[in-house]
Design a protein around this motif. Sequence first.
Motif, PDB file in Angstrom:
ATOM      1  N   CYS A   7       0.846  -1.201   0.000  1.00 34.94           N
ATOM      2  CA  CYS A   7       0.000   0.000   0.000  1.00 34.94           C
ATOM      3  C   CYS A   7       0.877   1.246   0.000  1.00 34.94           C
ATOM      4  CB  CYS A   7      -0.896  -0.018   1.232  1.00 34.94           C
ATOM      5  SG  CYS A   7      -1.908   1.462   1.403  1.00 34.94           S
TER       6      CYS A   7
ATOM      7  N   GLN B 134      -0.240   4.145   0.551  1.00 33.80           N
ATOM      8  CA  GLN B 134      -0.819   5.045   1.556  1.00 33.80           C
ATOM      9  C   GLN B 134      -0.214   4.781   2.947  1.00 33.80           C
ATOM     10  OE1 GLN B 134      -3.346   6.879   0.199  1.00 33.80           O
ATOM     11  NE2 GLN B 134      -4.139   8.001   1.953  1.00 33.80           N
ATOM     12  N   CYS B 135      -0.286   3.504   3.387  1.00 31.96           N
ATOM     13  CA  CYS B 135       0.145   3.204   4.756  1.00 31.96           C
ATOM     14  C   CYS B 135       1.328   2.235   4.814  1.00 31.96           C
ATOM     15  CB  CYS B 135      -1.026   2.641   5.572  1.00 31.96           C
ATOM     16  SG  CYS B 135      -1.452   0.936   5.156  1.00 31.96           S
TER      17      CYS B 135
ATOM     18  N   CYS C   4      -6.145  -2.061  -0.007  1.00 34.34           N
ATOM     19  CA  CYS C   4      -5.418  -2.330   1.234  1.00 34.34           C
ATOM     20  C   CYS C   4      -6.378  -2.767   2.338  1.00 34.34           C
ATOM     21  CB  CYS C   4      -4.664  -1.073   1.667  1.00 34.34           C
ATOM     22  SG  CYS C   4      -3.813  -1.270   3.244  1.00 34.34           S
TER      23      CYS C   4
ATOM     24  N   GLU D 246      -5.703  -2.747   5.430  1.00 34.14           N
ATOM     25  CA  GLU D 246      -5.499  -1.943   6.637  1.00 34.14           C
ATOM     26  C   GLU D 246      -6.230  -0.604   6.555  1.00 34.14           C
ATOM     27  OE1 GLU D 246      -3.795  -3.474   9.030  1.00 34.14           O
ATOM     28  OE2 GLU D 246      -3.437  -5.115   7.633  1.00 34.14           O
ATOM     29  N   CYS D 247      -6.039   0.102   5.434  1.00 34.35           N
ATOM     30  CA  CYS D 247      -6.598   1.462   5.344  1.00 34.35           C
ATOM     31  C   CYS D 247      -7.601   1.607   4.204  1.00 34.35           C
ATOM     32  CB  CYS D 247      -5.477   2.483   5.197  1.00 34.35           C
ATOM     33  SG  CYS D 247      -4.673   2.485   3.590  1.00 34.35           S
TER      34      CYS D 247
HETATM   35 ZN   LIG Z   1      -2.991   0.893   3.434  1.00 34.18          ZN
END
Ligand SMILES: [Zn+2]
Length: 145
Positions: free
Chosen positions: A43, A45-46, A57, A59-60
């Motif tokens: 990802c 992003q994170c 993702c 997670e996020c």
């Molecule tokens: Zn993420």
Amino acid sequence: MAKGKKEVDDRFGRFGTVSFTSISKVNDFIDYLAQGKVMGTRCKQCGATHFPPVADCAECLSSNVEWFEVTGTGKLVSFSTLTYGPVGFEDDLPYAIALLDYGDYKVFGRIAKDIPEKELSIGMAMKTEPLTLPNGQLSYVFSKA
Ligand SMILES: [Zn+2]
């Protein structure tokens, strides 16, 4: 009694420890395998890494993911030799399924057939390698590092 609508056949998604349904969204995984690369997604992003690859993702929930190649060695976390399997896998038996820990992510798969179970030990280093099956199907296996 006729059914009004065609149901989606998602039975394969119930196979194994990890659901592979997400792969249908990221078919590039297969193209990479054909090129001899086992790939996961990271990802942007994170930074979370996923294997099997995901389009979003976990997670996020960002869809801003990029590919990375599963390289180097992972640590054998667990393995189990199967002496019976789902329909379609009977001819492969027995085979061992295993989990490798690469630190940031884990890879679930099979141990290469030419490695006897007595040579396996928890914690040993193994690598993930692409494999073309006799019927032309693409896969990957774990072999000794
Ligand atoms: Zn993420």
